[in-house]
Design an enzyme around this catalytic site. Structure first.
Site, PDB file in Angstrom:
ATOM      1  N   GLU A   1      -3.308   3.789  13.386  1.00  0.00           N
ATOM      2  CA  GLU A   1      -2.029   4.194  12.807  1.00  0.00           C
ATOM      3  C   GLU A   1      -1.511   5.505  13.388  1.00  0.00           C
ATOM      4  OE1 GLU A   1      -0.360   2.438   9.963  1.00  0.00           O
ATOM      5  OE2 GLU A   1      -1.593   0.846  10.833  1.00  0.00           O
TER       6      GLU A   1
ATOM      7  N   HIS B   1      -1.901   6.676   4.473  1.00  0.00           N
ATOM      8  CA  HIS B   1      -2.289   7.452   5.646  1.00  0.00           C
ATOM      9  C   HIS B   1      -2.831   8.793   5.175  1.00  0.00           C
ATOM     10  CE1 HIS B   1       0.979   5.069   7.936  1.00  0.00           C
ATOM     11  NE2 HIS B   1      -0.193   4.594   8.285  1.00  0.00           N
TER      12      HIS B   1
ATOM     13  N   CYS C   1       5.939  12.344   8.280  1.00  0.00           N
ATOM     14  CA  CYS C   1       6.067  10.998   8.852  1.00  0.00           C
ATOM     15  C   CYS C   1       7.074  10.967   9.988  1.00  0.00           C
ATOM     16  CB  CYS C   1       6.505  10.003   7.781  1.00  0.00           C
ATOM     17  SG  CYS C   1       5.209   9.497   6.641  1.00  0.00           S
TER      18      CYS C   1
ATOM     19  N   HIS D   1       5.944  -5.698  10.923  1.00  0.00           N
ATOM     20  CA  HIS D   1       7.145  -4.971  11.335  1.00  0.00           C
ATOM     21  C   HIS D   1       6.827  -3.739  12.167  1.00  0.00           C
ATOM     22  CE1 HIS D   1       5.956  -2.811   7.700  1.00  0.00           C
ATOM     23  NE2 HIS D   1       6.777  -1.832   8.017  1.00  0.00           N
TER      24      HIS D   1
ATOM     25  N   GLY E   1       0.807  -1.218   0.000  1.00  0.00           N
ATOM     26  CA  GLY E   1       0.000   0.000   0.000  1.00  0.00           C
ATOM     27  C   GLY E   1       0.836   1.260   0.000  1.00  0.00           C
TER      28      GLY E   1
ATOM     29  N   ASN F   1      11.544   4.997   1.369  1.00  0.00           N
ATOM     30  CA  ASN F   1      10.733   4.035   2.114  1.00  0.00           C
ATOM     31  C   ASN F   1       9.323   4.562   2.362  1.00  0.00           C
ATOM     32  OD1 ASN F   1      11.400   1.412   2.757  1.00  0.00           O
ATOM     33  ND2 ASN F   1      12.741   1.959   4.456  1.00  0.00           N
TER      34      ASN F   1
ATOM     35  N   ARG G   1      -5.996   1.079   6.667  1.00  0.00           N
ATOM     36  CA  ARG G   1      -5.320   0.679   7.905  1.00  0.00           C
ATOM     37  C   ARG G   1      -5.985   1.222   9.168  1.00  0.00           C
ATOM     38  NH1 ARG G   1       1.138   1.266   6.404  1.00  0.00           N
ATOM     39  NH2 ARG G   1       1.044   0.371   4.298  1.00  0.00           N
TER      40      ARG G   1
END
Length: 446
Positions: free
Chosen positions: A174, A249, A370, A137, A24, A364, A213
């Site tokens: 999240e 997100h 973030c 993870h 995703g 990433n 999520r």
């Protein structure tokens, strides 16, 4: 009451790598199995922290988590000495070793949801670590997150650090990546805005390609445990089509600060109703919502995902003007660069744009937003944070030298099997706890 928004950025950990673990997340998948540079990643994040601190913004640091996680690998059935556990996992299930080695805790926007004392029923700052149960993870992070937050925000008269919600799909949480807060001033009661991807117990639109999520049920539970005023709490659903386009997100498609919402026109289901509800709630608290809506014709959803225009930090200077902190990829996308030029020249709420090189994190799928957890603190609450986590010249120099000493400049997938990486990481983290004055934070220190 006087209060300031502090941003607590996650230090990139020594095992930073590209394992493509996040279905995703387009950038994560596109860079799977390429070589990473942990030293560069950590320094890029550190330089952002330092520059923002130099500009007068309250800037804190959150330490990395211990990786690889031997606790996870042992739980999954790998046994023996630490080196044996790593060797067995590398041979039998390298994907599990990759999950156990991820440095994803660097993205502290997912660490927790935070409600300031001005908004809560008991007048304390509330933190709920995110369970992040959609990805293995990340699902292993919340216990260490709770320990870290409890160490930094230790005064029970001022702070409450909850446990994460139960890690089930119905309560997928999240963290602050799906939460923002609007207010007239940071120290005044505000409106807390929760964005979810789907609801577990009622019918509604859902994405078809990538998973949603965050659930409505999780967002509501966080608001309730924080003791928020229902009239000052707004819920909105993220458009499932943008989730399918890689917006995993809400902070990949919108960002808010004080009285400003900077958003893409396709961010929300029933967007006008969302704007109207936010406007009414904020009006009742003495402020007028400014919506800066970016049209799809100017910046497509794909442009937003590849540039991370909305995964930016929107910060208020002391004089009330706002600055947008963006990754350099925004200047490399012609449509986004042109839009930002128009935005800066428009004499609107956002008057300045700062550009940072965060390439290692961006590969990433993590931009400026973030990397930070927003925590609004009064002067007394800030004074209660006694660890050495506030960015200044001395801390920057210490951390910069620490990175030089302990970090590799290259990690490829096969390097995760090297047992020396565990020893290097533990040595680094042991020294870091002394620099930050956070005590024996890690399992290996206890």
């Amino acid at each position: 009451m006087n209060a300031q928004e502090a941003n607590f950025d996650g230090l990139v950990g020594p095992t930073h790598n590209y394992a493509g673990l996040s279905f995703g997340n387009v950038a994560s998948l596109n860079n799977e199995k390429s070589a990473a540079n942990p030293k560069a990643a950590a320094k890029q994040g550190l330089r952002k922290m330092k520059q923002l601190a130099d500009l007068g913004f309250a800037q804190g640091v959150l330490p990395p988590q211990e990786r690889p996680s031997l606790r996870l690998l042992r739980e999954l059935g790998f046994s023996g000495k630490d080196a044996d556990v790593i060797a067995k996992a590398a041979k039998q299930a390298p994907e599990l070793l990759a999950a156990a080695s991820s440095a994803s805790a660097m993205w502290t926007a997912n660490a927790a949801t935070v409600s300031p004392s001005a908004d809560t029923a008991d007048g304390r700052v509330h933190f709920t670590p995110a369970n992040l149960c959609s990805k293995l993870h990340r699902a292993i992070e919340h216990e260490a997150t709770r320990r870290t937050l409890s160490t930094l925000f230790a005064d029970p008269a001022r702070f409450v650090v909850h446990d994460a919600l139960t890690g089930t799909p119905a309560l997928g949480d999240e963290g602050a990546a799906n939460h923002t807060r609007f207010c007239a001033a940071y120290g005044k009661p505000g409106v807390e805005f929760f964005v979810y991807g789907r609801a577990e117990y009622r019918r509604g639109p859902e994405p078809k390609r990538f998973p949603a999520r965050q659930t409505f049920e999780a967002s509501r539970a966080v608001a309730q445990r924080h003791g928020l005023d229902e009239t000052a709490t707004v819920y909105a659903q993220q458009d499932p089509d943008v989730i399918d386009a890689g917006v995993f997100h809400n902070d990949v498609i919108s960002v808010g600060n004080r009285d400003t919402l900077f958003t893409h026109e396709r961010a929300f289901v029933n967007k006008q109703a969302v704007y109207d509800t936010l406007t009414a709630a904020l009006d009742a608290r003495g402020a007028r919502l400014n919506v800066i809506e970016v049209p799809d014709a100017a910046v497509s959803v794909n442009d937003a995902v590849t540039s991370y225009l909305f995964n930016s930090q929107l910060l208020s200077r002391a004089d009330g003007s706002q600055v947008l902190v963006v990754p350099q990829e925004c200047r490399e996308n012609a449509n986004v660069a042109a839009y930002l030029d128009r935005l800066a020249a428009a004499n609107g709420p956002i008057g300045d744009v700062l550009v940072f090189d965060l390439r290692e994190s961006m590969k990433n799928g993590g931009g400026p937003a973030c990397l930070r957890l927003r925590v609004v603190l009064t002067d007394a609450e800030r004074a209660a944070v006694t660890s050495n986590v506030w960015m200044n010249d001395t801390l920057f120099a210490s951390l910069d030298a620490w990175i030089d000493t302990h970090y590799r400049d290259r990690i490829a997938p096969e390097d995760l099997a090297d047992p020396a990486l565990l020893d290097e990481s533990r040595t680094a983290l042991d020294e870091l706890t002394q620099i930050l004055r956070v005590g024996s934070l890690y399992d290996f220190q206890r």
